[in-house]
Design a protein around this motif. Structure first.
Motif, short mmCIF file in Angstrom:
data_model
loop_
_atom_site.label_atom_id
_atom_site.label_comp_id
_atom_site.label_asym_id
_atom_site.label_seq_id
_atom_site.Cartn_x
_atom_site.Cartn_y
_atom_site.Cartn_z
N VAL A 26 0.85 -1.18 0.00
CA VAL A 26 0.00 0.00 0.00
C VAL A 26 0.89 1.24 0.00
CG1 VAL A 26 -1.87 1.19 1.21
CG2 VAL A 26 -1.62 -1.28 1.49
N ILE A 27 0.64 2.14 -0.93
CA ILE A 27 1.32 3.44 -0.91
C ILE A 27 0.31 4.47 -0.45
CG2 ILE A 27 2.46 5.23 -2.27
CD1 ILE A 27 3.35 3.10 -4.23
N ILE A 28 0.63 5.20 0.60
CA ILE A 28 -0.27 6.24 1.10
C ILE A 28 0.42 7.59 1.01
CG2 ILE A 28 -1.65 7.03 3.05
CD1 ILE A 28 -1.58 4.24 4.20
N SER A 29 -0.20 8.50 0.28
CA SER A 29 0.33 9.85 0.25
C SER A 29 -0.54 10.71 1.15
CB SER A 29 0.30 10.36 -1.19
OG SER A 29 -0.14 11.69 -1.24
N THR A 30 0.07 11.41 2.09
CA THR A 30 -0.72 12.21 3.02
C THR A 30 0.11 13.28 3.71
OG1 THR A 30 -2.22 12.11 4.91
CG2 THR A 30 -0.35 10.63 4.96
#
Lengths: 128, 233
Positions: free
Chosen positions: B181-185
């Motif tokens: 999972v790649i999460i940009s935040t």
């Protein structure tokens, strides 16, 4: 005991300490099955790989062991858990002493303060 | 078994004269939750769009599961874009059918379970929902695919803290050791305990890629604190 994490140290070591504390205090009972990695990770709100790493370390030091069919079990070796409890106590004392020394107390004075601690407090409340 | 899920080599993207990404090399393994972090305009969304074939690189390449970006990679990448692309007139029930038609790997039971847990009205049109509810619907649809790579662009910005916890929990419990999972935040402190590793992007360049615990070990501070230091304005 709820999971909580400090900012300045690896999550993995904090998980390790908190699971140890749960075993020592009997929240996870001697000889019982531990929840699965996924359950524990979800409960603590941490990455499953990090939880896995902490459990692998507990296994390495012999506090838990793997059973092929039923997951991870807590050791039924009461002596081992006793040793762990003593080790954790030493760590708490060490940290306390460090903090007291930062305040400028010598070890002897600290021992005295501990001795007086409940009485000293009671006297103060009596005065008031 | 090859453990590499995504490989970007010398990836560069220019918009006219402006370099949005410059010579980025990123390798991601299977079974990881990765935070893609950087200030506004650092190139995060550009990178994500390149991964999804919405943009073409100016130079360099990206491969996912060993394939160049295309039909084969879209089958295994589940993408939550920054902005909604769903028809506002549709209800969650209709969207569910829509996703099932579209994606072979869509898991209807998983989606229904999440809709129920988050108390979402299946008969309400998207346009009548609050911003946060709309975001939840989209995220549920995206997370209900049995994909190899989930790419979530700002997934938790508009939802309340309780739903945020539920969503992070969903990511943890649905965790498949083969998937990443790649999460940009920007909400780093909310998610950092859930991450395996982080990538810092600054002015289109990768400045750091490291495991969360290695950073805490080496720097003695949280990712949130390190971010504030690296990107001090």
């Amino acid at each position: 005991m709820a999971w909580s994490f400090k900012e300045d140290r690896p999550i993995y070591t904090q998980l390790l300490e908190q699971i140890q504390a749960r075993i020592v205090t009997g929240q996870y009972k001697i000889g019982e099955r531990l929840p699965s990695v996924r359950e524990l990770a979800a409960e603590a709100g941490v990455n499953p790989n990090t939880m896995q790493r902490a459990l692998a370390e507990l296994e390495r030091i012999g506090l838990v062991y793997s059973q092929r069919t039923s997951g991870r079990m807590i050791t039924d070796d009461a002596q081992k858990i006793g040793e762990m409890k003593m080790q954790l106590a030493q760590d708490v004392i060490e940290e306390f002493l460090q903090n007291m020394k930062k305040l400028g107390y010598e070890q002897k004075e600290i021992a005295q303060l501990i001795e007086q601690y409940p009485t000293g407090k009671r006297k103060e409340t009596e005065k008031a | 078994m090859n453990d590499i899920l995504l490989e970007a080599e010398y990836l560069t993207k220019c918009y006219g004269k402006k370099k949005a990404l410059s010579n980025i090399n990123i390798t991601l393994e299977k079974g990881k939750i990765i935070g893609l972090l950087g200030p506004n305009g650092s190139g995060k969304s550009t990178f994500i769009k390149l991964c999804n074939g919405l943009l073409q690189p100016t130079s360099g390449s990206i491969k996912i599961v060993g394939q160049p970006i295309g039909i084969e990679t879209k089958k295994v990448v589940s993408y939550l874009p920054e902005r909604t692309y769903l028809d506002d007139n549709m209800t969650p029930t209709q969207l569910l059918d829509y996703f099932m038609d579209f994606y072979e790997d869509f898991d209807k039971e998983r989606a229904l379970g999440m809709f129920k847990s988050l108390n979402i009205d299946m008969k309400q049109r998207m346009k009548n929902m609050s911003k946060g509810t709309k975001e939840k619907v989209q995220l549920i649809l995206v997370m209900s695919r049995r994909a190899k790579l989930y790419i979530l662009d700002e997934p938790i910005g508009g939802v309340d803290p309780a739903a945020r916890d539920y969503i992070l929990n969903t990511i943890i419990t649905n965790y498949d050791p083969e998937a990443s999972v790649i999460i940009s935040t920007h909400l780093i402190s909310d998610i950092e305990n859930v991450l395996d590793e982080v990538i810092f992007i600054k002015n289109g360049e990768k400045v750091l890629q490291k495991s969360v615990d290695a950073i805490r070990e080496d720097e003695g501070k949280s990712i949130d604190a390190l971010f504030r230091e690296v990107f001090r304005c």
